[in-house]
Design an enzyme around this catalytic site. Structure first.
Site, PDB file in Angstrom:
ATOM      1  N   ASP A  90     -20.660 -24.604  -2.163  1.00  0.00           N
ATOM      2  CA  ASP A  90     -19.189 -25.258  -0.738  1.00  0.00           C
ATOM      3  C   ASP A  90     -18.661 -26.738  -1.067  1.00  0.00           C
ATOM      4  O   ASP A  90     -17.618 -26.688  -1.070  1.00  0.00           O
ATOM      5  CB  ASP A  90     -19.472 -24.344   0.677  1.00  0.00           C
ATOM      6  CG  ASP A  90     -19.171 -23.368   0.474  1.00  0.00           C
ATOM      7  OD1 ASP A  90     -18.744 -22.842   0.123  1.00  0.00           O
ATOM      8  OD2 ASP A  90     -20.470 -22.747   1.208  1.00  0.00           O
ATOM      9  N   LYS A 124     -18.763 -12.497  -4.041  1.00  0.00           N
ATOM     10  CA  LYS A 124     -19.316 -13.146  -4.601  1.00  0.00           C
ATOM     11  C   LYS A 124     -21.117 -13.048  -5.201  1.00  0.00           C
ATOM     12  O   LYS A 124     -20.884 -14.144  -6.166  1.00  0.00           O
ATOM     13  CB  LYS A 124     -19.735 -14.579  -3.804  1.00  0.00           C
ATOM     14  CG  LYS A 124     -18.483 -15.511  -2.770  1.00  0.00           C
ATOM     15  CD  LYS A 124     -19.271 -16.408  -1.976  1.00  0.00           C
ATOM     16  CE  LYS A 124     -17.718 -17.227  -0.908  1.00  0.00           C
ATOM     17  NZ  LYS A 124     -17.828 -17.615   0.278  1.00  0.00           N
ATOM     18  N   GLN A 174     -22.562 -18.317   4.373  1.00  0.00           N
ATOM     19  CA  GLN A 174     -21.304 -17.867   4.215  1.00  0.00           C
ATOM     20  C   GLN A 174     -21.109 -18.010   5.699  1.00  0.00           C
ATOM     21  O   GLN A 174     -22.173 -17.909   7.329  1.00  0.00           O
ATOM     22  CB  GLN A 174     -21.353 -16.400   4.411  1.00  0.00           C
ATOM     23  CG  GLN A 174     -19.826 -15.737   4.575  1.00  0.00           C
ATOM     24  CD  GLN A 174     -19.405 -15.989   3.539  1.00  0.00           C
ATOM     25  OE1 GLN A 174     -19.435 -16.426   2.371  1.00  0.00           O
ATOM     26  NE2 GLN A 174     -17.513 -15.632   3.720  1.00  0.00           N
TER      27      GLN A 174
HETATM   28  N1  GUN Z   1     -16.110 -18.309   5.123  1.00  0.00           N
HETATM   29  C1  GUN Z   1     -14.385 -18.299   4.685  1.00  0.00           C
HETATM   30  N2  GUN Z   1     -14.699 -19.529   3.235  1.00  0.00           N
HETATM   31  C2  GUN Z   1     -15.401 -19.658   3.117  1.00  0.00           C
HETATM   32  C3  GUN Z   1     -16.471 -20.660   1.815  1.00  0.00           C
HETATM   33  O1  GUN Z   1     -15.722 -20.770   1.245  1.00  0.00           O
HETATM   34  N3  GUN Z   1     -17.503 -20.633   1.913  1.00  0.00           N
HETATM   35  C4  GUN Z   1     -18.398 -20.388   2.537  1.00  0.00           C
HETATM   36  N4  GUN Z   1     -19.601 -20.527   3.177  1.00  0.00           N
HETATM   37  N5  GUN Z   1     -17.749 -19.654   3.607  1.00  0.00           N
HETATM   38  C5  GUN Z   1     -17.189 -19.475   4.224  1.00  0.00           C
END
Ligand code: GUN
Length: 310
Positions: free
Chosen positions: A124, A54, A98
């Protein structure tokens, strides 16, 4: 017959190329790039890989990306303090914490932290405000994985309106928002879960089947109508040779990879489904790259929307 492969990297690249000039225009207008704050708590190895991707992707499209790495021993208050600082920051347009948070923070920690994120910065799409807006079909920021799947279907020329869509898995992150997004595109949607009776039979009625269960190779050919589009959201690491032997035929590239590395990444869809489906997303290289591309799109949208606010 082998299914058409829906390449997530190709579509993710298209989306990133569309984002770049808008990022440039934003920077020219506001004197700074869109800013993304990422919070990573603890040592979960998969989370570290996801977050690295990311950060890389954000920098690649021209964002200012700011990674806050916190030890697993952090308290909930310490995490909330970082979120609060990012909420107040003028230069952070998007905030991502996350998931999963370390179990020591408690069962409710994730909900408390996601609830604390300013909905205008919630890239998100997990906050209750943004989930509510999605249900009412007026969302600006939507969950990245299901939004990426809709983009993949659209850009691959796969019709959604009027189709029967079956989703296996009712998580807040994928299954539930996926159901809403497909419904809003006029699909007839069925959302399945662990208590669904005759799961294979229900799945086999789908024109579009989305598998988001988190179990390697769970969706076998009897779940799939010939010619259906199958979207595999699973990302399971298999390190048991018996499981690998059940999933992959002798001499296959994946089995060779397993022999070399001792583990292999497998989706929720059994490889033999490629012989029945009309179109199929690979793992890796299907849905994964789109989740990140949509995170970029959400961050840009959040920045543009914040700049447009009175
Ligand atoms: N952990 C697994 N997928 C995601 C996601 O799309 N966003 C976040 N913040 N954590 C995750």
């Amino acid at each position: 017959m082998s299914a058409r492969v829906l390449d997530g990297n190709v579509v993710a690249n298209q989306i990133r190329e569309e984002i770049r000039p808008r990022v440039e225009a934003y920077r020219a207008r506001h004197g700074r790039p869109p800013g993304l704050g990422i919070v990573l708590v603890g040592d979960d190895p998969a989370s570290h890989v996801y977050v690295r991707n990311k950060v890389k992707s954000g920098m690649d499209v021209g964002f200012a990306v700011d990674l806050h790495q916190m030890p697993a021993s952090s308290s909930l208050d310490e995490v909330l303090a970082v979120v609060d600082r990012l909420n107040r920051s003028e230069t952070h347009d998007g905030i991502l914490v996350q998931s999963p948070l370390p179990p020591a923070l408690g069962d409710e920690a994730e909900r408390v932290v996601f609830d604390a994120i300013d909905p205008a910065k919630d890239v998100d799409g997990f906050s209750p405000v943004n989930v509510g807006r999605l249900v009412q079909k007026r969302a600006v920021l939507m969950a990245c994985t299901p939004a990426g799947i809709v983009e993949l279907l659209d850009r691959s020329g796969i019709a959604i309106a009027g189709q029967r869509a079956v989703i296996i898995g009712r998580s807040d992150i994928v299954g539930k928002p996926m159901a809403m997004m497909l419904l809003h595109r006029d699909a007839t949607v069925t959302l399945c879960h662990s208590k669904t009776r005759d799961l294979a039979g229900v799945a086999a009625s789908a024109d579009i089947l989305v598998a988001a269960i988190g179990r390697a190779g769970f969706v076998t050919t009897d779940f799939v109508k010939p010619g259906a589009t199958v979207v595999d959201v699973g990302m399971n690491r298999v390190d048991d040779p018996a499981v690998a032997a059940r999933l992959f035929s002798p001499g296959s590239a994946k089995l060779e990879q397993f022999a070399r590395k001792g583990s292999v990444l497998v989706g929720d869809v059994h490889p033999s489904v490629a012989e029945v489906a009309g179109a199929l997303t690979p793992v890796p290289g299907g849905v994964g790259p789109l989740t990140i591309a949509l995170l970029m799109k959400n961050t840009l949208r959040a920045a543009e929307a914040r700049a447009g606010r009175p």
